[in-house]
Design an enzyme around this catalytic site. Structure first.
Site, PDB file in Angstrom:
ATOM      1  N   SER A  72       0.520  -1.057  -0.200  1.00 33.57           N
ATOM      2  CA  SER A  72       0.131   0.483  -0.353  1.00 33.57           C
ATOM      3  C   SER A  72       1.394   1.437   0.392  1.00 33.57           C
ATOM      4  CB  SER A  72      -0.856   0.062   1.404  1.00 33.57           C
ATOM      5  OG  SER A  72      -1.863   0.915   1.162  1.00 33.57           O
ATOM      6  N   ASP A  83      10.934   4.782  -9.963  1.00 32.43           N
ATOM      7  CA  ASP A  83      10.080   6.424 -11.289  1.00 32.43           C
ATOM      8  C   ASP A  83      11.078   7.241 -11.093  1.00 32.43           C
ATOM      9  OD1 ASP A  83       8.461   4.649 -12.261  1.00 32.43           O
ATOM     10  OD2 ASP A  83       6.443   5.244 -10.780  1.00 32.43           O
ATOM     11  N   LYS A  97      -0.731  -4.060  -4.175  1.00 34.13           N
ATOM     12  CA  LYS A  97      -2.288  -3.286  -3.210  1.00 34.13           C
ATOM     13  C   LYS A  97      -1.572  -1.820  -3.516  1.00 34.13           C
ATOM     14  CE  LYS A  97      -4.703  -2.766   0.059  1.00 34.13           C
ATOM     15  NZ  LYS A  97      -5.268  -0.898   0.633  1.00 34.13           N
TER      16      LYS A  97
END
Length: 294
Positions: A72, A83, A97
């Site tokens: 999460s 990224d 998740k």
């Protein structure tokens, strides 16, 4: 960061997540400004979650540790660091998740509730780690990794998908990261510890994957079977207690508190021991050493 450290390790292993807002704020400490993730609701309305603070507290070398129970909000943070190429992410594929839930009370009930998924979050690339998890830059061999209950093992889990996003963000592009990642992979491939973990997993996995034939209820048969299992788990226990040559130092504030609190002193000793038994941490230190070296 007043100590002017040369490298930073953020350990999110076994971190099941928590506050989305806190994950965004934490991400903002290490990037200048820009989107962290994208929320998408049932109407496919996109909302970019951004860090608006034009500053960082640390811009040096970073490694983020994750494993199969990183989930999460911790995945969201690791996604952003990967990224933006802000940090090297190492460990194991995360839980997978990438959805937001809210709990509602059932009508005419004081103690019954229902949890409903309202939104899904995506990476700034438009991809999602839902169901599939975040794949680290460097995979670290880990005991019982295949037995961790990831999101994909839940029959009702939302499947992975991707959305089209057009976001502007500036990559860090640390020119030394790709070389450090390659060195790490080569080091792990030749590591005695890696081979030891892989051997143990090879012995353990069949007990979870295979239905074994019935055992004759005779003392010798049962004894032999139990002894075989005990031998494996004794090896697992021996490995899990192995300590690595990691030097753990504490700051002056913590040491001062521990002078007057035996409980804090005991907790500190337990945590220091756990750090020395963390193989992933050893490799994180090796990676930072490669990045720092000229």
């Amino acid at each position: 960061m007043k100590k002017k450290i040369n490298g930073l390790i953020i350990d999110l292993q076994y971190n099941g997540g928590g506050s989305l807002e806190e994950a965004i704020r934490l991400s903002g400490l290490f990037i200048n400004t820009g989107p962290i993730a994208v929320m998408n609701d049932k109407k496919n309305k996109q909302n970019a979650l951004k860090d608006y603070n034009r500053s960082t507290i640390y811009s040096g070398n970073m490694v983020v540790l994750v494993n199969g129970l990183s989930a999460s909000a911790s995945e969201l943070f690791a996604n952003a660091m990967q990224d933006y190429q802000r940090a090297i992410v190492i460990g194991n594929t995360t839980l997978g998740k990438a959805s937001m839930q809210q709990v509602f009370p059932l009508e005419n009930s004081d103690n019954e509730f229902i949890k409903i998924t309202l939104e899904k979050f995506y990476r700034i690339t438009g991809k999602s780690n839902q169901y599939v998890g975040l794949v680290p830059d460097v995979e670290i061999p880990t005991l019982l990794d295949e037995q961790m209950p990831r999101e994909k093992t839940n029959p009702s889990a939302l499947k992975n998908d991707e959305i089209d996003v057009k976001l502007k963000y500036q990559l860090f592009k640390n020119k030394n990261y790709s070389n450090a990642i390659q060195k790490s992979k080569e080091r792990l491939q030749n590591s005695v510890e890696s081979k030891e973990i892989e051997t143990l997993n090879t012995q353990i996995n069949p007990y979870f994957e295979t239905s074994f034939p019935p055992i004759t209820l005779q003392f010798e048969s049962v004894f032999d079977d139990v002894s075989k299992i005990n031998l494996i788990w004794n090896e697992v226990k021996k490995y899990s207690e192995k300590e690595y040559p990691i030097q753990v130092e504490q700051n002056k504030v913590d040491l001062e508190y521990q002078k007057f609190d035996e409980f804090l002193k005991t907790i500190s000793a337990t945590r220091s021991k756990a750090l020395k038994q963390n193989f992933a941490l050893v490799e994180a230190i090796n990676i930072l050493t490669d990045l720092i070296a000229p």
